[in-house]
Design a protein around this motif. Structure first.
Motif, PDB file in Angstrom:
ATOM      1  N   UNK A 253      39.950  54.734  16.710  1.00  0.00           N
ATOM      2  CA  UNK A 253      39.102  55.076  15.913  1.00  0.00           C
ATOM      3  C   UNK A 253      37.525  54.898  16.088  1.00  0.00           C
ATOM      4  N   UNK A 254      37.286  54.118  16.983  1.00  0.00           N
ATOM      5  CA  UNK A 254      35.693  53.920  17.358  1.00  0.00           C
ATOM      6  C   UNK A 254      35.238  55.258  18.125  1.00  0.00           C
ATOM      7  N   UNK A 255      36.337  55.815  19.134  1.00  0.00           N
ATOM      8  CA  UNK A 255      36.052  56.699  20.053  1.00  0.00           C
ATOM      9  C   UNK A 255      35.928  58.015  19.277  1.00  0.00           C
ATOM     10  N   UNK A 256      36.834  58.422  18.194  1.00  0.00           N
ATOM     11  CA  UNK A 256      36.770  59.526  17.310  1.00  0.00           C
ATOM     12  C   UNK A 256      35.557  59.317  16.472  1.00  0.00           C
ATOM     13  N   UNK A 257      35.136  58.172  15.939  1.00  0.00           N
ATOM     14  CA  UNK A 257      33.984  58.228  15.265  1.00  0.00           C
ATOM     15  C   UNK A 257      32.697  58.636  15.907  1.00  0.00           C
ATOM     16  N   UNK A 258      32.659  57.874  17.303  1.00  0.00           N
ATOM     17  CA  UNK A 258      31.727  58.368  18.268  1.00  0.00           C
ATOM     18  C   UNK A 258      31.669  59.864  18.584  1.00  0.00           C
ATOM     19  N   UNK A 259      32.804  60.210  18.784  1.00  0.00           N
ATOM     20  CA  UNK A 259      32.846  61.694  19.449  1.00  0.00           C
ATOM     21  C   UNK A 259      32.562  62.842  18.165  1.00  0.00           C
ATOM     22  N   UNK A 260      32.768  62.340  16.889  1.00  0.00           N
ATOM     23  CA  UNK A 260      32.535  63.261  15.789  1.00  0.00           C
ATOM     24  C   UNK A 260      30.993  63.084  15.479  1.00  0.00           C
ATOM     25  N   UNK A 415      44.439  58.309  28.264  1.00  0.00           N
ATOM     26  CA  UNK A 415      44.140  57.866  27.003  1.00  0.00           C
ATOM     27  C   UNK A 415      43.189  58.859  26.403  1.00  0.00           C
ATOM     28  N   UNK A 416      43.179  58.718  25.120  1.00  0.00           N
ATOM     29  CA  UNK A 416      42.533  59.735  24.094  1.00  0.00           C
ATOM     30  C   UNK A 416      41.016  59.403  24.356  1.00  0.00           C
ATOM     31  N   UNK A 417      39.949  60.320  24.566  1.00  0.00           N
ATOM     32  CA  UNK A 417      38.728  60.077  24.701  1.00  0.00           C
ATOM     33  C   UNK A 417      38.179  59.359  25.849  1.00  0.00           C
ATOM     34  N   UNK A 418      39.383  58.989  26.616  1.00  0.00           N
ATOM     35  CA  UNK A 418      38.530  58.438  28.068  1.00  0.00           C
ATOM     36  C   UNK A 418      38.016  59.113  28.772  1.00  0.00           C
ATOM     37  N   UNK A 419      36.984  58.768  29.631  1.00  0.00           N
ATOM     38  CA  UNK A 419      36.333  59.562  30.653  1.00  0.00           C
ATOM     39  C   UNK A 419      35.970  58.215  31.588  1.00  0.00           C
ATOM     40  N   UNK A 428      29.987  68.403  28.573  1.00  0.00           N
ATOM     41  CA  UNK A 428      30.290  69.017  30.006  1.00  0.00           C
ATOM     42  C   UNK A 428      31.943  68.602  30.091  1.00  0.00           C
ATOM     43  N   UNK A 429      32.371  67.704  29.220  1.00  0.00           N
ATOM     44  CA  UNK A 429      33.648  67.321  29.498  1.00  0.00           C
ATOM     45  C   UNK A 429      34.454  67.676  28.577  1.00  0.00           C
ATOM     46  N   UNK A 430      34.528  68.481  27.798  1.00  0.00           N
ATOM     47  CA  UNK A 430      35.274  68.879  26.684  1.00  0.00           C
ATOM     48  C   UNK A 430      35.304  67.821  25.628  1.00  0.00           C
ATOM     49  N   UNK A 431      36.682  67.792  24.937  1.00  0.00           N
ATOM     50  CA  UNK A 431      36.809  66.668  23.877  1.00  0.00           C
ATOM     51  C   UNK A 431      37.574  65.622  24.346  1.00  0.00           C
ATOM     52  N   UNK A 432      38.037  65.807  25.632  1.00  0.00           N
ATOM     53  CA  UNK A 432      38.305  64.169  26.185  1.00  0.00           C
ATOM     54  C   UNK A 432      39.753  63.903  25.802  1.00  0.00           C
ATOM     55  N   UNK A 433      40.549  65.036  25.358  1.00  0.00           N
ATOM     56  CA  UNK A 433      41.793  64.854  24.866  1.00  0.00           C
ATOM     57  C   UNK A 433      42.848  65.671  25.815  1.00  0.00           C
ATOM     58  N   UNK A 434      42.233  66.443  26.794  1.00  0.00           N
ATOM     59  CA  UNK A 434      43.055  67.390  27.655  1.00  0.00           C
ATOM     60  C   UNK A 434      44.284  66.746  28.225  1.00  0.00           C
ATOM     61  N   UNK A 435      44.004  65.491  28.869  1.00  0.00           N
ATOM     62  CA  UNK A 435      44.960  64.861  29.653  1.00  0.00           C
ATOM     63  C   UNK A 435      46.050  64.020  28.814  1.00  0.00           C
ATOM     64  N   UNK A 436      45.487  63.612  27.647  1.00  0.00           N
ATOM     65  CA  UNK A 436      46.409  62.986  26.636  1.00  0.00           C
ATOM     66  C   UNK A 436      47.464  64.006  26.089  1.00  0.00           C
ATOM     67  N   UNK A 437      46.769  65.362  25.793  1.00  0.00           N
ATOM     68  CA  UNK A 437      47.734  66.284  25.423  1.00  0.00           C
ATOM     69  C   UNK A 437      48.632  66.638  26.489  1.00  0.00           C
ATOM     70  N   UNK A 438      48.213  66.810  27.778  1.00  0.00           N
ATOM     71  CA  UNK A 438      49.102  67.083  29.082  1.00  0.00           C
ATOM     72  C   UNK A 438      50.188  66.073  29.093  1.00  0.00           C
ATOM     73  N   UNK A 439      50.069  64.815  28.854  1.00  0.00           N
ATOM     74  CA  UNK A 439      51.177  63.842  29.011  1.00  0.00           C
ATOM     75  C   UNK A 439      52.189  64.087  27.619  1.00  0.00           C
TER      76      UNK A 439
END
Length: 470
Positions: A253-260, A415-419, A428-439
């Motif tokens: 929740x904190x990450x998505x709020x920060x991302x948006x 993990x989602x939004x983890x960098x 520069x790193x996309x949405x931070x959800x690529x590896x979460x979707x991959x898993x």
């Protein structure tokens, strides 16, 4: 059932304990009662058999009607002192030869018993008295015209009223004992069950402490019975999973709020600056293009989040088809060729393999891993994809050279939004959800994915079975 559901566990166990002990006491009482009755019957039969033997011996001295008078005197003397014992002797025509004072049994009953079931005990009711009796047809010394021994009908009966009075008193005492014992055992059972279930009250009190703000609290396992200790361990494991899930949800929740917040802030700032004063068409086009880029990033993020939500709820079902992994990797190499040339990267492929999987999902998985490898690879280094076909399935390895990932961060890269490097700019790193979707895609295919990093080489390995799970 509804009424039973309202009964507490203590009450249920107490009632079951009382019911079981009552049944045991009743069965024991029945066994004792049967034994006592059988004992009384044996005593009566011993007396009756003895008198029948005495009468049989006396009848051997009756050779003529004149001998009947001495016989009656002999029988009368033999019965002195035997209170409640009655004897009746009848001729075959049912005329009474001898009878004690209270032996007023119907002649027909005596004759029927003597002829049909000799020497078998039977109960006779005479007024308010109950007798246990034996009846038989006994021979005498006299002979009839054909030379056959003359037989007489003999009945010996004993009053069992005192036995019946004793059994009534015994049964009354037994019923009172069973009732008192059941009551006492019920109270004792309630006390024992309540003490035995005391750990459940402890668990209840401890569980009531657990709240959304205190998920770290754990139930005590020590000093509990084995069964409850196992239950407490299972509840503690559940609490640990809930705590971890709640922590991930809070972080998400904190990450998505920060991302948006970043793209929304950019949109608001650029729009407010553009509206602060009149501008020409080119300036407005530049602002709209920048806003479109931020909106596109937000749309991709929302789309990815919806996809992950479906995957988490098992709504992502791969379609089965044979996928040539080498062809998919070469097609992705063509897509990333321009970016690789810009960073002077060499895209290489080793091996070939086919797998039963969803082609579009698998292409997205490979694309996410290649995008991640190209983004983090050092200039002038190779990005290598290795395909290994095995009897159990296929291994897909994507390797790049660059900054290593700390061991404690390897599990969190999915993990989602983890960098790994949070200081880098988000765009520069996309949405931070690529590896979460991959898993999620790999898991939906029944496979596993892992990461390893050492000596500046980072490798992501996917293990897929030959067939999708049924």
């Amino acid at each position: 059932m509804r009424l039973l559901s309202r009964v507490s566990l203590t009450q249920r166990l107490t009632l079951m304990f009382v019911a079981a002990t009552t049944v045991v006491l009743l069965v024991l009482g029945w066994v004792v009662t049967s034994s006592v009755e059988q004992h009384f019957e044996d005593l009566d039969m011993e007396v009756l058999s003895g008198k029948m033997a005495l009468i049989t011996q006396a009848l051997q001295g009756v050779a003529s009607p004149d001998d009947l008078t001495p016989l009656t005197h002999q029988l009368a003397r033999s019965l002195i002192g035997h209170h409640g014992l009655e004897v009746m002797v009848m001729e075959p025509d049912q005329s009474v030869i001898f009878a004690t004072a209270h032996a007023t049994f119907p002649a027909s009953i005596v004759a029927a018993q003597a002829l049909q079931a000799p020497d078998q005990p039977v109960l006779w009711q005479l007024g308010e008295q109950t007798y246990r009796a034996l009846a038989a047809q006994l021979p005498t010394a006299a002979r009839d015209a054909q030379g056959q021994s003359v037989r007489v009908l003999v009945a010996a009966a004993i009053d069992i009223g005192h036995h019946q009075a004793y059994m009534r008193s015994f049964l009354q005492t037994l019923w009172w004992f069973v009732a008192g014992a059941a009551t006492l055992l019920g109270l004792l059972g309630w006390f024992v069950v309540r003490r035995g279930l005391a750990p459940l009250s402890t668990l209840r009190d401890q569980a009531s402490v657990v709240t959304a703000q205190q998920l770290s609290h754990r139930l005590p396992v020590t000093r509990l019975p084995v069964e409850l200790a196992q239950l407490a361990e299972s509840l503690n494991a559940m609490l640990a999973r809930l705590e971890a899930a709640f922590a991930r949800l809070s972080d998400f929740s904190s990450d998505i709020a920060h991302e948006l917040r970043t793209p929304v802030s950019n949109l608001m700032t650029q729009t407010q600056v553009a509206l602060s004063r009149p501008r020409n068409a080119e300036d407005y086009q530049a602002v709209l293009a920048s806003n479109a880029e931020e909106l596109d990033r937000m749309a991709r993020m929302i789309s990815d989040m919806l996809w992950l939500a479906k995957a988490d709820n098992g709504l992502v079902v791969p379609s089965r088809s044979t996928v040539c992994l080498a062809d998919e990797v070469r097609a992705l190499f063509d897509y990333y060729e321009a970016v690789a040339e810009e960073k002077d990267l060499q895209l290489t492929l080793q091996g070939t393999a086919n797998v039963q999987a969803d082609r579009l999902m698998l292409r997205r998985t490979l694309s996410n891993l290649l995008s991640n490898a190209v983004r983090h690879a050092s200039p002038g280094t190779p990005v290598q994809v290795t395909l290994k076909a095995k009897q159990s399935g296929v291994d897909i390895c994507v390797m790049n050279q660059g900054d290593p990932i700390a061991p404690e961060l390897l599990e969190r890269v999915f993990d989602r939004f983890f960098r790994v490097d949070p200081s880098r700019h988000r765009s520069d790193q996309g949405t931070g959800l690529g590896l979460a979707i991959t898993r999620s895609i790999v898991t939906a295919h029944g496979g596993t994915i892992g990461a390893a990093s050492s000596g500046g080489v980072t490798t992501f390995t996917i293990k897929l079975a030959s067939h999708l799970p049924g």
